[in-house]
Design an enzyme around this catalytic site. Sequence first.
Site, PDB file in Angstrom:
ATOM      1  CG  HIS A  58      -5.468  -7.846   0.240  1.00 11.45           C
ATOM      2  ND1 HIS A  58      -3.881  -8.570  -0.417  1.00 11.45           N
ATOM      3  CD2 HIS A  58      -4.800  -7.412  -0.982  1.00 11.45           C
ATOM      4  CE1 HIS A  58      -3.607  -8.683  -1.568  1.00 11.45           C
ATOM      5  NE2 HIS A  58      -4.266  -7.580  -2.271  1.00 11.45           N
ATOM      6  CD  GLU A  59      -8.131  -4.183  -2.008  1.00  6.00           C
ATOM      7  OE1 GLU A  59      -7.410  -3.624  -2.631  1.00  6.00           O
ATOM      8  OE2 GLU A  59      -8.417  -5.277  -2.708  1.00  6.00           O
TER       9      GLU A  59
ATOM     10  CG  HIS B 288      -2.499  -3.215  -3.197  1.00  5.52           C
ATOM     11  ND1 HIS B 288      -1.164  -3.299  -2.902  1.00  5.52           N
ATOM     12  CD2 HIS B 288      -3.184  -4.147  -3.045  1.00  5.52           C
ATOM     13  CE1 HIS B 288      -1.699  -5.236  -3.560  1.00  5.52           C
ATOM     14  NE2 HIS B 288      -3.359  -5.327  -3.380  1.00  5.52           N
TER      15      HIS B 288
ATOM     16  CD  GLU C 151      -2.008  -8.657  -5.315  1.00  4.80           C
ATOM     17  OE1 GLU C 151      -2.627  -8.828  -4.030  1.00  4.80           O
ATOM     18  OE2 GLU C 151      -2.411  -7.614  -5.994  1.00  4.80           O
TER      19      GLU C 151
HETATM   20 ZN   LIG Z   1      -4.454  -6.787  -3.968  1.00  2.48          ZN
END
Ligand SMILES: [Zn+2]
Length: 410
Positions: free
Chosen positions: A276-277, A280, A354
Site C-alpha cells: 500500500h505504501e 502511494h 488511499e
Molecule cells: Zn495510505
Amino acid sequence: MTSTTLFYIIIGIIILKFIFDKILNHLNAQHFNDDLPEEINDVYDAEEYKKSQTYKSTNYRFGLLTSTFSLVVTLLFFVFDGFEYVDNLARSYNSNPIIIALVFFGIIMIGSDFISTPFAYYKTFVIEEKFGFNKTTGKTFIFDKIKGWLMMAILGGGILALIIWFYQLTGKYFWLYAWALVAVFSIFLNMFYAKLIVPLFNKQTPLEDCSLRDKISEYAKSVGFNLDKIFVIDGSKRSTKANAYFSGFGSEKRVTLYDTLINDLEEDEIVSVLAHEVGHYKKKHIVFNLISSILLTGLTLFILSIFISKPILSEALGVSIPSFHIGLIAFGLLYSPISEITGLIMNYFSRKFEYQADNYAKYTYKSEPLISGLKKLSKNSLSNLTPHKAFVFMHYSHPTLLERIMSLRN
Ligand SMILES: [Zn+2]
C-alpha cells in the site's frame, strides 16, 4: 470597515467554528453504539466492542471539555486585550521588530502550552493508560516537550525571523521570498525527515535479515521498486498503537515500520501494508501532496501580502502599534475558514489516494492480508468503525474501514 467590526468578525469566526465542530462531533457520537455491518463485525468480540464504545465516548467527552475550555480562554484573552499586553511586554525588551516578534510568539506559545499541557498529560496518563495504550513514561513525556520546544524555537523562530527580514527589505514582495524559503524548507524536511527529526524522538534500526525482510525484498523486486531502506522504529516506547509510513524520495526514500506493527501483524499482512505504501509512491501521491502544499502556501502568502500592511488588522486585536506579527495573527484567524476549505479538499484527495494505494496493493500483491491487517490495526487502536458521513467528509484523511474493505473486495 472599522476595526471594531473586524474584531467582531474574528470573534464570530472563532465561535462559529466551535459550534460547527460541536454539531459535527455530536452527530458522530450518535453512531457510537451502532451495530457493526456484516463485513466488519468480526473486528471486535462483544467485550472489545464495549471497550471501544467506552473509549469513543470518553474521548468525546474529554474533547468537549478541552475545546470549551480553550474557547473560553481564547475569548477572555481577546476581551481583556491580551495581545496588546503581550505586545507591550515584548516591546519592553527590545526595539528590533524581529526580536519583538520572536519574544511575542515565544510568550504566546509558552503560555498556551502551559495551559494545554495538563490536558495532554491527562489524555496520555489517564485515558490512554486506562485503555492499555500508554507506554510513555513521565521522563519521555517531559523530554518530548522540551525537544518539541527547542525544535519550534529553532525552526519556527528561524523561519519567522527570515520572513520578517524579507518584509523589511522588500515590502509587499516579501511573499515571493518567503514562499521560496518555505518551499525549499519543506522539500528539505520531506527528504531528510527520517535522518534529522525522527532520531530526536525515536530509535530506528534497519530491519534485520529475516523471513519478513526476504518477503519484502521479493515483493519490492516483483514491482521493480528499489527498496533497500527498511527501518523499524520503537513506537512501543510511547504507545501500543501501530503504524507504517513512507518518507523521502529519490535516494532518500525509505519505509518505516513501527515495532508494534511487526508484533501485531502476520508477515503477509505487513507486506500488504507495505505494498500500500509503495502504491502511494508509485502513484506519485507523495509528490502531489508536496507540490500542492507548496502551491497552497504560495497562495496564502500572496493573500497575506495584500493585507499585512493594513493597520486595521492590528487595531482589530486591540494593539495600538501595527506590526507584522500582530497582523499575522489577525490574518491567520480571518483566513481560517478558507484553510478549513482547503483542508477539506486535501482530505478529499487523500481519501481518493488511499483507495488507489489499496488497489495497488491488491493488484500487485493480495487483498485479503491487507483486509485482515487493517482489521487488526483498527481493533488494536479501538477505532470508531461507524463514523457519521459528515464527520468522515470533514475530518477523515482515510476512507472508513468498511469503505476500504468494500473497495478491496469489489
Ligand atoms: Zn495510505
